[in-house]
Write a protein that holds these residues in place. Structure first.
Motif, PDB file in Angstrom:
ATOM      1  N   GLU A 283     -14.211   6.904  -9.836  1.00  0.00           N
ATOM      2  CA  GLU A 283     -14.133   5.460 -10.042  1.00  0.00           C
ATOM      3  C   GLU A 283     -13.309   5.112 -11.273  1.00  0.00           C
ATOM      4  O   GLU A 283     -12.802   4.006 -11.398  1.00  0.00           O
ATOM      5  CB  GLU A 283     -15.546   4.881 -10.170  1.00  0.00           C
ATOM      6  CG  GLU A 283     -16.332   4.913  -8.875  1.00  0.00           C
ATOM      7  CD  GLU A 283     -17.679   4.251  -9.014  1.00  0.00           C
ATOM      8  OE1 GLU A 283     -17.951   3.674 -10.081  1.00  0.00           O
ATOM      9  OE2 GLU A 283     -18.465   4.299  -8.054  1.00  0.00           O
ATOM     10  N   ASP A 284     -13.170   6.056 -12.197  1.00  0.00           N
ATOM     11  CA  ASP A 284     -12.430   5.802 -13.433  1.00  0.00           C
ATOM     12  C   ASP A 284     -10.962   6.170 -13.323  1.00  0.00           C
ATOM     13  O   ASP A 284     -10.188   5.918 -14.240  1.00  0.00           O
ATOM     14  CB  ASP A 284     -13.054   6.583 -14.596  1.00  0.00           C
ATOM     15  CG  ASP A 284     -14.498   6.150 -14.869  1.00  0.00           C
ATOM     16  OD1 ASP A 284     -14.778   4.958 -14.683  1.00  0.00           O
ATOM     17  OD2 ASP A 284     -15.308   7.018 -15.237  1.00  0.00           O
ATOM     18  N   THR A 285     -10.560   6.779 -12.217  1.00  0.00           N
ATOM     19  CA  THR A 285      -9.171   7.200 -12.060  1.00  0.00           C
ATOM     20  C   THR A 285      -8.427   6.221 -11.159  1.00  0.00           C
ATOM     21  O   THR A 285      -8.800   6.042  -9.996  1.00  0.00           O
ATOM     22  CB  THR A 285      -9.099   8.608 -11.432  1.00  0.00           C
ATOM     23  OG1 THR A 285      -9.859   9.508 -12.237  1.00  0.00           O
ATOM     24  CG2 THR A 285      -7.662   9.074 -11.340  1.00  0.00           C
ATOM     25  N   PRO A 286      -7.364   5.571 -11.685  1.00  0.00           N
ATOM     26  CA  PRO A 286      -6.609   4.625 -10.853  1.00  0.00           C
ATOM     27  C   PRO A 286      -6.017   5.318  -9.634  1.00  0.00           C
ATOM     28  O   PRO A 286      -5.604   6.481  -9.698  1.00  0.00           O
ATOM     29  CB  PRO A 286      -5.509   4.125 -11.796  1.00  0.00           C
ATOM     30  CG  PRO A 286      -5.997   4.426 -13.175  1.00  0.00           C
ATOM     31  CD  PRO A 286      -6.824   5.663 -13.049  1.00  0.00           C
ATOM     32  N   ALA A 287      -5.993   4.620  -8.512  1.00  0.00           N
ATOM     33  CA  ALA A 287      -5.429   5.191  -7.293  1.00  0.00           C
ATOM     34  C   ALA A 287      -3.932   5.422  -7.472  1.00  0.00           C
ATOM     35  O   ALA A 287      -3.225   4.609  -8.066  1.00  0.00           O
ATOM     36  CB  ALA A 287      -5.676   4.244  -6.122  1.00  0.00           C
ATOM     37  N   ALA A 288      -3.461   6.558  -6.948  1.00  0.00           N
ATOM     38  CA  ALA A 288      -2.045   6.891  -7.056  1.00  0.00           C
ATOM     39  C   ALA A 288      -1.211   5.949  -6.191  1.00  0.00           C
ATOM     40  O   ALA A 288      -1.649   5.511  -5.117  1.00  0.00           O
ATOM     41  CB  ALA A 288      -1.819   8.337  -6.639  1.00  0.00           C
ATOM     42  N   VAL A 289      -0.014   5.638  -6.661  1.00  0.00           N
ATOM     43  CA  VAL A 289       0.942   4.845  -5.889  1.00  0.00           C
ATOM     44  C   VAL A 289       1.907   5.824  -5.223  1.00  0.00           C
ATOM     45  O   VAL A 289       2.532   6.636  -5.913  1.00  0.00           O
ATOM     46  CB  VAL A 289       1.726   3.879  -6.805  1.00  0.00           C
ATOM     47  CG1 VAL A 289       2.774   3.125  -5.997  1.00  0.00           C
ATOM     48  CG2 VAL A 289       0.770   2.919  -7.501  1.00  0.00           C
ATOM     49  N   PRO A 290       2.045   5.793  -3.905  1.00  0.00           N
ATOM     50  CA  PRO A 290       2.962   6.729  -3.238  1.00  0.00           C
ATOM     51  C   PRO A 290       4.389   6.570  -3.755  1.00  0.00           C
ATOM     52  O   PRO A 290       4.908   5.449  -3.834  1.00  0.00           O
ATOM     53  CB  PRO A 290       2.868   6.316  -1.759  1.00  0.00           C
ATOM     54  CG  PRO A 290       1.539   5.642  -1.631  1.00  0.00           C
ATOM     55  CD  PRO A 290       1.324   4.933  -2.943  1.00  0.00           C
ATOM     56  N   LEU A 291       5.013   7.687  -4.132  1.00  0.00           N
ATOM     57  CA  LEU A 291       6.381   7.669  -4.642  1.00  0.00           C
ATOM     58  C   LEU A 291       7.350   8.102  -3.550  1.00  0.00           C
ATOM     59  O   LEU A 291       7.113   9.077  -2.833  1.00  0.00           O
ATOM     60  CB  LEU A 291       6.501   8.614  -5.838  1.00  0.00           C
ATOM     61  CG  LEU A 291       5.724   8.229  -7.098  1.00  0.00           C
ATOM     62  CD1 LEU A 291       5.756   9.371  -8.114  1.00  0.00           C
ATOM     63  CD2 LEU A 291       6.305   6.969  -7.713  1.00  0.00           C
ATOM     64  N   HIS A 292       8.458   7.367  -3.422  1.00  0.00           N
ATOM     65  CA  HIS A 292       9.491   7.693  -2.449  1.00  0.00           C
ATOM     66  C   HIS A 292      10.832   7.780  -3.174  1.00  0.00           C
ATOM     67  O   HIS A 292      11.067   7.052  -4.151  1.00  0.00           O
ATOM     68  CB  HIS A 292       9.563   6.628  -1.361  1.00  0.00           C
ATOM     69  CG  HIS A 292       8.246   6.357  -0.689  1.00  0.00           C
ATOM     70  ND1 HIS A 292       7.721   7.170   0.284  1.00  0.00           N
ATOM     71  CD2 HIS A 292       7.339   5.360  -0.875  1.00  0.00           C
ATOM     72  CE1 HIS A 292       6.546   6.690   0.682  1.00  0.00           C
ATOM     73  NE2 HIS A 292       6.286   5.593  -0.013  1.00  0.00           N
ATOM     74  N   SER A 293      11.711   8.644  -2.694  1.00  0.00           N
ATOM     75  CA  SER A 293      12.989   8.839  -3.385  1.00  0.00           C
ATOM     76  C   SER A 293      13.911   7.631  -3.199  1.00  0.00           C
ATOM     77  O   SER A 293      14.744   7.333  -4.060  1.00  0.00           O
ATOM     78  CB  SER A 293      13.672  10.107  -2.887  1.00  0.00           C
ATOM     79  OG  SER A 293      13.900  10.032  -1.496  1.00  0.00           O
ATOM     80  N   GLY A 294      13.785   6.957  -2.079  1.00  0.00           N
ATOM     81  CA  GLY A 294      14.627   5.801  -1.802  1.00  0.00           C
ATOM     82  C   GLY A 294      14.182   5.096  -0.538  1.00  0.00           C
ATOM     83  O   GLY A 294      13.123   5.399   0.020  1.00  0.00           O
ATOM     84  N   ILE A 295      14.988   4.158  -0.073  1.00  0.00           N
ATOM     85  CA  ILE A 295      14.641   3.357   1.105  1.00  0.00           C
ATOM     86  C   ILE A 295      14.699   4.178   2.390  1.00  0.00           C
ATOM     87  O   ILE A 295      13.998   3.870   3.363  1.00  0.00           O
ATOM     88  CB  ILE A 295      15.576   2.132   1.198  1.00  0.00           C
ATOM     89  CG1 ILE A 295      15.316   1.174   0.031  1.00  0.00           C
ATOM     90  CG2 ILE A 295      15.404   1.401   2.520  1.00  0.00           C
ATOM     91  CD1 ILE A 295      13.929   0.550   0.022  1.00  0.00           C
ATOM     92  N   ALA A 296      15.488   5.221   2.424  1.00  0.00           N
ATOM     93  CA  ALA A 296      15.630   6.022   3.647  1.00  0.00           C
ATOM     94  C   ALA A 296      14.286   6.495   4.189  1.00  0.00           C
ATOM     95  O   ALA A 296      14.052   6.493   5.395  1.00  0.00           O
ATOM     96  CB  ALA A 296      16.536   7.222   3.384  1.00  0.00           C
ATOM     97  N   ALA A 297      13.392   6.866   3.275  1.00  0.00           N
ATOM     98  CA  ALA A 297      12.085   7.388   3.686  1.00  0.00           C
ATOM     99  C   ALA A 297      11.204   6.315   4.307  1.00  0.00           C
ATOM    100  O   ALA A 297      10.208   6.618   4.972  1.00  0.00           O
ATOM    101  CB  ALA A 297      11.376   7.996   2.471  1.00  0.00           C
ATOM    102  N   LEU A 298      11.574   5.054   4.118  1.00  0.00           N
ATOM    103  CA  LEU A 298      10.729   3.939   4.566  1.00  0.00           C
ATOM    104  C   LEU A 298      11.385   3.064   5.617  1.00  0.00           C
ATOM    105  O   LEU A 298      10.732   2.196   6.201  1.00  0.00           O
ATOM    106  CB  LEU A 298      10.378   3.061   3.353  1.00  0.00           C
ATOM    107  CG  LEU A 298       9.611   3.750   2.229  1.00  0.00           C
ATOM    108  CD1 LEU A 298       9.775   2.984   0.930  1.00  0.00           C
ATOM    109  CD2 LEU A 298       8.148   3.853   2.599  1.00  0.00           C
ATOM    110  N   ALA A 299      12.663   3.258   5.851  1.00  0.00           N
ATOM    111  CA  ALA A 299      13.444   2.321   6.657  1.00  0.00           C
ATOM    112  C   ALA A 299      12.851   2.042   8.031  1.00  0.00           C
ATOM    113  O   ALA A 299      12.825   0.895   8.486  1.00  0.00           O
ATOM    114  CB  ALA A 299      14.873   2.829   6.805  1.00  0.00           C
ATOM    115  N   ASP A 300      12.354   3.068   8.696  1.00  0.00           N
ATOM    116  CA  ASP A 300      11.842   2.878  10.053  1.00  0.00           C
ATOM    117  C   ASP A 300      10.475   2.194  10.079  1.00  0.00           C
ATOM    118  O   ASP A 300      10.013   1.745  11.131  1.00  0.00           O
ATOM    119  CB  ASP A 300      11.754   4.225  10.775  1.00  0.00           C
ATOM    120  CG  ASP A 300      13.134   4.792  11.082  1.00  0.00           C
ATOM    121  OD1 ASP A 300      14.093   3.997  11.133  1.00  0.00           O
ATOM    122  OD2 ASP A 300      13.251   6.020  11.249  1.00  0.00           O
TER     123      ASP A 300
END
Length: 297
Positions: free
Chosen positions: A4-21
Motif C-alpha cells: 500500500e505504501d509503494t506507488p503503482a508503476a507506470v508502464p514505460l514504452h520506447s515510443g508510439i510504435a509500441a502503442l499505435a495499434d
C-alpha cells in the motif's frame, strides 16, 4: 505486487510504435510534446507521418491562449503543417467561443468592457467580438488573462495589476490553465499561474482549456470516434494533460521529457527511473496509463 505504501508503476514504452495499434485517435499536446516553442523536437514529424499513414486520426490540443489559425501558422513555421494532423483546438479558441456565445450565467454576466492581461500577440482571442478594450481596472467589467508579456517575467511583475483588478472585484477569464511551459530550454510561467494568484487574492476565475471537460468534448466531436477506449491523450503535464484525460475517460500517455524533466531527474529523451516516475504520479494524484520519453515513433 505493490504494498500500500509503494506507488503503482507506470508502464514505460520506447515510443508510439509500441502503442499505435491500441488507439484509433490521438489528442496531442503541443508545447513539451511536439515542440519547445522554438522548433519541433527530433522525430516528431516522422511520427506524425507514420500515424497518418496508418489511418490514425490526430487532434492537436493546446493550452495556447491564441486562436487556432495563429497556432497553425506557428506550427507550420516549425514544419508541422496541416497535412500532419486532422484537427486543431486551443484554449484560446475555446475562450473566444465562450465570449462570443456565453455557455453559462457567469460568462453571460461579464459585461462589455475588458481589460487584457497578456501580450498583443494574443489579441486574436477578441477578434470580431463586441468588446471595448480598456486598460484601467476602474473602467473594466472583467479581465481576460492570456499570460505574461515576456518569458522572463514573474508573478511579482503582475502583483499590482492583479491586486487592482481584485479590488474592483473583476471576474477573470483565464485563456490558458497551464502554470508553466518549456520555452527552448527554460521554464516560463503561464496564465494559469497568474489566475491562481488572482484566486488567492479573492478573485473569481473561469478557465478554458485542459484539464477542463468542455475542450475534450470538442476534441471528441472533431475526432468522430465513439469508443473512448480507442482514444489516447499525449501530454507532458500531470496537472493538465493526465488529469484532463483521466477525467474525460480516455487513456493518458505522459511524455517525461517535458515540464517534469527536472522533477524526474533524467536526461531529455531518456527514460526516468521507474520508481521516481511512480512517485511523481502518486504525488500529483493523476496516473497516466503509460509513459514515453519523447514523442517519436
Amino acid at each position: 505486487m505493490h504494498s500500500e505504501d509503494t506507488p503503482a508503476a507506470v508502464p514505460l514504452h520506447s515510443g508510439i510504435a509500441a502503442l499505435a495499434d491500441r488507439y484509433d485517435g490521438y489528442i496531442l499536446d503541443l508545447w513539451g510534446v511536439l515542440h519547445n516553442g522554438v522548433e519541433a523536437y527530433p522525430g516528431v514529424i516522422d511520427c506524425l507521418d507514420r500515424l497518418r499513414t496508418r489511418g490514425k486520426r490526430v487532434c492537436l490540443l493546446s493550452n495556447a491562449p491564441r486562436r487556432c489559425a495563429g497556432v497553425a501558422e506557428k506550427l507550420a513555421g516549425m514544419g508541422i503543417t496541416p497535412d500532419h494532423y486532422d484537427h486543431l483546438m486551443t484554449s484560446g479558441e475555446a475562450t473566444h467561443d465562450a465570449l462570443a456565445d456565453p455557455p453559462d450565467e457567469w460568462h453571460a454576466a461579464l459585461g462589455s468592457r475588458c481589460l487584457h492581461i497578456g501580450p498583443p500577440r494574443d489579441a486574436d482571442v477578441f477578434e470580431g467580438l463586441p468588446i471595448e478594450m480598456v486598460d484601467d481596472p476602474a473602467r473594466a467589467d472583467f479581465v481576460v488573462n492570456t499570460g505574461i508579456d515576456s518569458f522572463d517575467e514573474t508573478i511579482a511583475d503582475y502583483e499590482a495589476i492583479l491586486k487592482s483588478c481584485a479590488a474592483h472585484a473583476l471576474p477573470m477569464v483565464c485563456a490558458n490553465p497551464d502554470l508553466v511551459v518549456v520555452v527552448g530550454t527554460k521554464m516560463a510561467i503561464c496564465a494559469g499561474m497568474l489566475a491562481q494568484r488572482y484566486e488567492e487574492l479573492g478573485g473569481s476565475v473561469r478557465y478554458h482549456g485542459k484539464p477542463h471537460a468542455p475542450v475534450y468534448r470538442r476534441c471528441f466531436d472533431l475526432l468522430g470516434i465513439q469508443d473512448r477506449a480507442r482514444i489516447a491523450a499525449v501530454g507532458d503535464s500531470f496537472r493538465t494533460d493526465v488529469a484532463g484525460a483521466n477525467a474525460a475517460g480516455i487513456d493518458a500517455l505522459l511524455v517525461t521529457s517535458g515540464i517534469h524533466l527536472e522533477e524526474l531527474a533524467t536526461a531529455w529523451g531518456e527514460h526516468p527511473d521507474p520508481a521516481r516516475l511512480a512517485a511523481a504520479a502518486a504525488a500529483s494524484g493523476h496516473t497516466p496509463q503509460g509513459a514515453i520519453p519523447r514523442f517519436h515513433w
